[in-house]
Design a protein around this motif. Structure first.
Motif, PDB file in Angstrom:
ATOM      1  N   ARG A  10      39.963  37.246  27.203  1.00 16.50           N
ATOM      2  CA  ARG A  10      41.132  37.880  26.590  1.00 16.50           C
ATOM      3  C   ARG A  10      42.400  37.164  27.038  1.00 16.50           C
ATOM      4  NH1 ARG A  10      41.941  43.705  27.561  1.00 16.50           N
ATOM      5  NH2 ARG A  10      41.675  43.132  29.727  1.00 16.50           N
ATOM      6  N   VAL A  11      42.496  36.891  28.350  1.00 18.64           N
ATOM      7  CA  VAL A  11      43.674  36.210  28.902  1.00 18.64           C
ATOM      8  C   VAL A  11      43.220  35.212  29.958  1.00 18.64           C
ATOM      9  CG1 VAL A  11      45.914  36.448  30.054  1.00 18.64           C
ATOM     10  CG2 VAL A  11      45.059  38.322  28.626  1.00 18.64           C
ATOM     11  N   GLY A  44      47.849  47.417  34.375  1.00 15.62           N
ATOM     12  CA  GLY A  44      46.690  47.944  33.675  1.00 15.62           C
ATOM     13  C   GLY A  44      45.616  46.930  33.330  1.00 15.62           C
ATOM     14  N   PHE A  45      45.720  45.724  33.854  1.00 17.05           N
ATOM     15  CA  PHE A  45      44.677  44.725  33.609  1.00 17.05           C
ATOM     16  C   PHE A  45      43.416  45.008  34.423  1.00 17.05           C
ATOM     17  CE2 PHE A  45      48.050  41.851  31.961  1.00 17.05           C
ATOM     18  CZ  PHE A  45      47.441  41.480  30.778  1.00 17.05           C
ATOM     19  N   THR A  46      43.592  45.566  35.622  1.00 10.76           N
ATOM     20  CA  THR A  46      42.451  45.844  36.495  1.00 10.76           C
ATOM     21  C   THR A  46      42.413  47.337  36.812  1.00 10.76           C
ATOM     22  OG1 THR A  46      43.722  45.360  38.515  1.00 10.76           O
ATOM     23  CG2 THR A  46      42.497  43.523  37.526  1.00 10.76           C
ATOM     24  N   PRO A  47      41.225  47.906  37.007  1.00 10.25           N
ATOM     25  CA  PRO A  47      41.115  49.343  37.252  1.00 10.25           C
ATOM     26  C   PRO A  47      41.605  49.766  38.630  1.00 10.25           C
ATOM     27  CG  PRO A  47      38.960  48.310  37.428  1.00 10.25           C
ATOM     28  CD  PRO A  47      39.913  47.251  36.938  1.00 10.25           C
ATOM     29  N   ARG A  48      41.728  48.813  39.525  1.00  7.68           N
ATOM     30  CA  ARG A  48      42.241  49.055  40.870  1.00  7.68           C
ATOM     31  C   ARG A  48      42.836  47.742  41.366  1.00  7.68           C
ATOM     32  NH1 ARG A  48      38.814  46.518  44.206  1.00  7.68           N
ATOM     33  NH2 ARG A  48      36.701  46.158  43.446  1.00  7.68           N
ATOM     34  N   ARG A  49      43.518  47.803  42.488  1.00  8.63           N
ATOM     35  CA  ARG A  49      44.090  46.580  43.051  1.00  8.63           C
ATOM     36  C   ARG A  49      42.970  45.765  43.685  1.00  8.63           C
ATOM     37  NH1 ARG A  49      49.029  45.982  47.400  1.00  8.63           N
ATOM     38  NH2 ARG A  49      48.695  43.774  47.795  1.00  8.63           N
ATOM     39  N   PHE A  50      42.695  44.624  43.087  1.00  8.33           N
ATOM     40  CA  PHE A  50      41.676  43.732  43.621  1.00  8.33           C
ATOM     41  C   PHE A  50      42.220  42.992  44.832  1.00  8.33           C
ATOM     42  CE2 PHE A  50      39.263  42.795  39.383  1.00  8.33           C
ATOM     43  CZ  PHE A  50      38.792  44.096  39.361  1.00  8.33           C
ATOM     44  N   ALA A  60      34.386  39.843  34.220  1.00  8.47           N
ATOM     45  CA  ALA A  60      33.828  40.996  33.512  1.00  8.47           C
ATOM     46  C   ALA A  60      34.897  41.739  32.709  1.00  8.47           C
ATOM     47  CB  ALA A  60      33.160  41.950  34.501  1.00  8.47           C
ATOM     48  N   LEU A  61      36.157  41.541  33.061  1.00  3.62           N
ATOM     49  CA  LEU A  61      37.272  42.169  32.353  1.00  3.62           C
ATOM     50  C   LEU A  61      37.836  41.252  31.273  1.00  3.62           C
ATOM     51  CD1 LEU A  61      39.080  43.672  35.478  1.00  3.62           C
ATOM     52  CD2 LEU A  61      37.581  44.869  33.858  1.00  3.62           C
ATOM     53  N   GLY A  62      37.204  40.083  31.081  1.00  5.76           N
ATOM     54  CA  GLY A  62      37.682  39.126  30.081  1.00  5.76           C
ATOM     55  C   GLY A  62      38.911  38.369  30.515  1.00  5.76           C
ATOM     56  N   LEU A  63      39.065  38.186  31.835  1.00  3.62           N
ATOM     57  CA  LEU A  63      40.240  37.522  32.396  1.00  3.62           C
ATOM     58  C   LEU A  63      39.818  36.304  33.200  1.00  3.62           C
ATOM     59  CD1 LEU A  63      41.957  40.784  33.700  1.00  3.62           C
ATOM     60  CD2 LEU A  63      42.353  39.640  31.506  1.00  3.62           C
ATOM     61  N   GLY A  64      40.633  35.269  33.161  1.00  7.69           N
ATOM     62  CA  GLY A  64      40.358  34.060  33.926  1.00  7.69           C
ATOM     63  C   GLY A  64      41.601  33.568  34.632  1.00  7.69           C
TER      64      GLY A  64
END
Length: 166
Positions: A10-11, A44-50, A60-64
């Motif tokens: 996605r991004v 809102g890109f990640t469900p929690r602070r990584f 897995a979230l479509g992010l690179g």
């Protein structure tokens, strides 16, 4: 510094270049003062602070994650103009291969230098790389005092809303 890439992201977030610390630990945005990870969560890109060490969960979230320039430095002002030009060519190859919906360059100066767009502003850009839309965000480095975390979260959130809207 190894890229974090997968087909059809996605991004694809694109830093300027790795810090010396990130290069040593082999993780993007690893310096403790870097605001990338909190901004990603607040937007809102990640469900929690990584944690930086959890960067692999981004796929897995479509992010690179990649960088304009691969060479690690203490600060981006140590980079040469030609490195940005070469970095754009490398980005074009990555975008052609992986076809992300958006390429988000994290640094206005880096975008202006790499893409020869001296008047570019933050946000969505008019040009594209193939079907990939270009977006410019502030550099989240702790060295960039111009943008505090709430500002970064708001601007990252604008990108997330554009991504969600398709």
């Amino acid at each position: 510094m190894p890229d974090l890439l997968a087909p059809g992201m996605r991004v694809l977030f694109c830093g300027i270049n790795p810090s010396l610390y990130s290069a040593v630990v082999g993780v993007h945005f690893a310096r403790p003062g870097n605001r990338f990870w909190p901004a990603m969560h607040l937007a809102g890109f990640t469900p929690r602070r990584f944690l930086p060490s959890e960067q692999g969960e981004m796929k897995a979230l479509g992010l690179g994650i990649t960088n304009v320039v691969d060479r690690a430095t203490a600060s981006a002002d140590q980079l040469e103009a030609q490195e940005y030009v070469e970095g754009r060519r490398s980005l074009e190859r990555k975008v052609k291969r992986y076809r992300p919906s958006f390429l988000a360059v994290l640094g206005l100066g880096a975008y202006r230098s790499a893409f020869a767009r001296p008047k570019a502003r933050f946000g969505r850009q008019e040009e594209t790389l193939g079907d990939t839309r270009l977006w410019v965000l502030p550099n989240p480095s702790g060295l960039n005092a111009s943008y505090q975390l709430p500002d970064l979260a708001r601007l990252f959130g604008e990108l997330r809303r554009a991504v969600d809207a398709g």
